[in-house]
Write a protein that holds these residues in place. Structure first.
Motif, PDB file in Angstrom:
ATOM      1  N   ALA A  11       6.375  -3.303 -11.978  1.00 54.26           N
ATOM      2  CA  ALA A  11       5.564  -2.155 -12.424  1.00 54.26           C
ATOM      3  C   ALA A  11       5.531  -1.048 -11.372  1.00 54.26           C
ATOM      4  O   ALA A  11       5.171   0.085 -11.673  1.00 54.26           O
ATOM      5  N   GLY A  12       5.895  -1.401 -10.137  1.00 55.68           N
ATOM      6  CA  GLY A  12       5.895  -0.389  -9.073  1.00 55.68           C
ATOM      7  C   GLY A  12       4.741  -0.572  -8.091  1.00 55.68           C
ATOM      8  O   GLY A  12       4.431   0.337  -7.325  1.00 55.68           O
ATOM      9  N   LYS A  13       4.135  -1.734  -8.091  1.00 58.86           N
ATOM     10  CA  LYS A  13       2.980  -1.980  -7.202  1.00 58.86           C
ATOM     11  C   LYS A  13       3.395  -1.844  -5.736  1.00 58.86           C
ATOM     12  O   LYS A  13       2.733  -1.179  -4.950  1.00 58.86           O
ATOM     13  N   GLY A  14       4.503  -2.494  -5.391  1.00 55.40           N
ATOM     14  CA  GLY A  14       4.964  -2.484  -4.002  1.00 55.40           C
ATOM     15  C   GLY A  14       5.314  -1.069  -3.546  1.00 55.40           C
ATOM     16  O   GLY A  14       4.943  -0.651  -2.453  1.00 55.40           O
ATOM     17  N   THR A  15       6.002  -0.338  -4.409  1.00 51.72           N
ATOM     18  CA  THR A  15       6.405   1.035  -4.073  1.00 51.72           C
ATOM     19  C   THR A  15       5.184   1.913  -3.830  1.00 51.72           C
ATOM     20  O   THR A  15       5.113   2.654  -2.850  1.00 51.72           O
ATOM     21  N   GLN A  16       4.213   1.820  -4.717  1.00 51.56           N
ATOM     22  CA  GLN A  16       3.010   2.644  -4.560  1.00 51.56           C
ATOM     23  C   GLN A  16       2.192   2.191  -3.347  1.00 51.56           C
ATOM     24  O   GLN A  16       1.637   3.019  -2.629  1.00 51.56           O
ATOM     25  N   ALA A  17       2.169   0.887  -3.114  1.00 51.30           N
ATOM     26  CA  ALA A  17       1.424   0.378  -1.948  1.00 51.30           C
ATOM     27  C   ALA A  17       2.009   0.971  -0.670  1.00 51.30           C
ATOM     28  O   ALA A  17       1.279   1.419   0.217  1.00 51.30           O
ATOM     29  N   ASP A  25      -2.886   5.053   5.949  1.00 56.50           N
ATOM     30  CA  ASP A  25      -3.100   4.004   6.941  1.00 56.50           C
ATOM     31  C   ASP A  25      -3.839   2.776   6.383  1.00 56.50           C
ATOM     32  O   ASP A  25      -4.836   2.323   6.946  1.00 56.50           O
ATOM     33  N   TYR A  26      -3.383   2.306   5.268  1.00 60.37           N
ATOM     34  CA  TYR A  26      -3.936   1.093   4.692  1.00 60.37           C
ATOM     35  C   TYR A  26      -3.056  -0.094   5.068  1.00 60.37           C
ATOM     36  O   TYR A  26      -1.978   0.068   5.629  1.00 60.37           O
ATOM     37  N   PHE A  27      -3.520  -1.287   4.678  1.00 59.17           N
ATOM     38  CA  PHE A  27      -2.726  -2.493   4.895  1.00 59.17           C
ATOM     39  C   PHE A  27      -2.339  -3.079   3.532  1.00 59.17           C
ATOM     40  O   PHE A  27      -3.215  -3.310   2.683  1.00 59.17           O
ATOM     41  N   LYS A  77      -8.440  -4.822   9.421  1.00 63.09           N
ATOM     42  CA  LYS A  77      -7.930  -4.476   8.080  1.00 63.09           C
ATOM     43  C   LYS A  77      -9.071  -4.217   7.102  1.00 63.09           C
ATOM     44  O   LYS A  77      -8.849  -3.851   5.950  1.00 63.09           O
ATOM     45  N   LYS A  78     -10.278  -4.393   7.594  1.00 62.67           N
ATOM     46  CA  LYS A  78     -11.456  -4.287   6.733  1.00 62.67           C
ATOM     47  C   LYS A  78     -11.522  -2.903   6.067  1.00 62.67           C
ATOM     48  O   LYS A  78     -11.352  -1.885   6.734  1.00 62.67           O
ATOM     49  N   ASN A  79     -11.766  -2.922   4.772  1.00 58.76           N
ATOM     50  CA  ASN A  79     -11.866  -1.686   3.983  1.00 58.76           C
ATOM     51  C   ASN A  79     -10.607  -0.810   4.032  1.00 58.76           C
ATOM     52  O   ASN A  79     -10.687   0.411   3.876  1.00 58.76           O
ATOM     53  N   LYS A  80      -9.475  -1.453   4.265  1.00 60.19           N
ATOM     54  CA  LYS A  80      -8.187  -0.737   4.257  1.00 60.19           C
ATOM     55  C   LYS A  80      -7.177  -1.566   3.497  1.00 60.19           C
ATOM     56  O   LYS A  80      -5.970  -1.490   3.761  1.00 60.19           O
ATOM     57  N   LEU A  81      -7.648  -2.401   2.592  1.00 61.48           N
ATOM     58  CA  LEU A  81      -6.741  -3.373   1.966  1.00 61.48           C
ATOM     59  C   LEU A  81      -6.218  -2.897   0.613  1.00 61.48           C
ATOM     60  O   LEU A  81      -6.977  -2.403  -0.219  1.00 61.48           O
ATOM     61  N   ILE A  82      -4.930  -3.073   0.441  1.00 59.71           N
ATOM     62  CA  ILE A  82      -4.331  -2.848  -0.885  1.00 59.71           C
ATOM     63  C   ILE A  82      -3.866  -4.204  -1.382  1.00 59.71           C
ATOM     64  O   ILE A  82      -2.972  -4.815  -0.791  1.00 59.71           O
TER      65      ILE A  82
END
Ligand code: AMP
Length: 187
Positions: A11-17, A25-27, A77-82
């Motif tokens: 679906a493109g999850k990895g690409t968008q992540a 600057d997310y994880f 990584k807190k509050n930066k998680l995808i």
């Protein structure tokens, strides 16, 4: 903020992540990626899961839950998680709520990338050449799609009732999807 990228394989999850990671600057917590790493390392977990993964089946909840536990509680990584590829079952969705609660976090956005089977087959055939994933054969793709539809439907029902659930047409171009996600993430 923490986000869930939800949708069938391809679906493109990895690409968008990856886009969100670069820009904000997310994880990226990709359970598929973590599991593939275990196989690559030939670890005890890797040996246990290789057949299921190559067969397009889901890996046992306990194994996946254990792999994500420490990442969720990591203060860096807190509050930066995808969440990419997790949760995939109702029990995983409930486990995620518990893990987030215990570290005083929540999910701020759930993006559902909705794509049909024909587009997925085309995309994964392309990815197979680029990424050389052993679970990207046509037979496995079809199994993964069916497993996803069967097991993940209750998760979709669970999340679609939440006020922070957003459905995005996953057949759009990468940049168009990115723009839609950006519009939500920009403060
Ligand atoms: P993905 O990279 O998200 O397409 O995942 C690839 C494969 O890893 C899936 O087909 C499953 O075999 C396994 N997998 C990934 N995430 C999970 C999960 N949350 N629960 C169980 N199995 C998973």
């Amino acid at each position: 903020m923490n986000l869930i990228l939800f949708g069938p394989p391809g679906a493109g999850k990895g690409t968008q992540a990856q886009h969100i990671v670069k820009k904000y600057d997310y994880f990226q917590l990709s359970t598929g990626g973590l599991l593939r790493d275990e196989i690559q390392k030939n670890s005890e977990i890797g040996k246990k899961i290789i057949n299921d993964m190559n067969d397009g089946k889901f890996v046992n909840d306990e194994i996946v839950n254990e792999l994500i536990k420490n990442i969720i509680s990591d203060p860096e990584k807190k509050n930066k998680l995808i969440f990419d590829g997790y949760p995939r079952s109702l029990s995983q969705a409930k486990n995620l709520d518990l893990l987030l609660d215990s570290s005083n976090q929540k999910i701020n956005f759930i993006f559902f990338l909705n794509v049909n089977k024909n587009i997925i087959i085309k995309r994964i055939e392309k990815r197979k050449i680029l990424e050389k994933r052993s679970d990207d054969t046509l037979d496995t793709i079809l199994k993964r799609y069916d497993t996803y539809m069967e097991t993940t439907k209750p998760v979709l029902d669970f999340y679609s009732k939440k006020p922070n659930f957003y459905e995005i047409d996953g057949s759009l171009k990468i940049e168009q999807i990115t723009a839609k996600i950006d519009a939500f993430l920009k403060v």
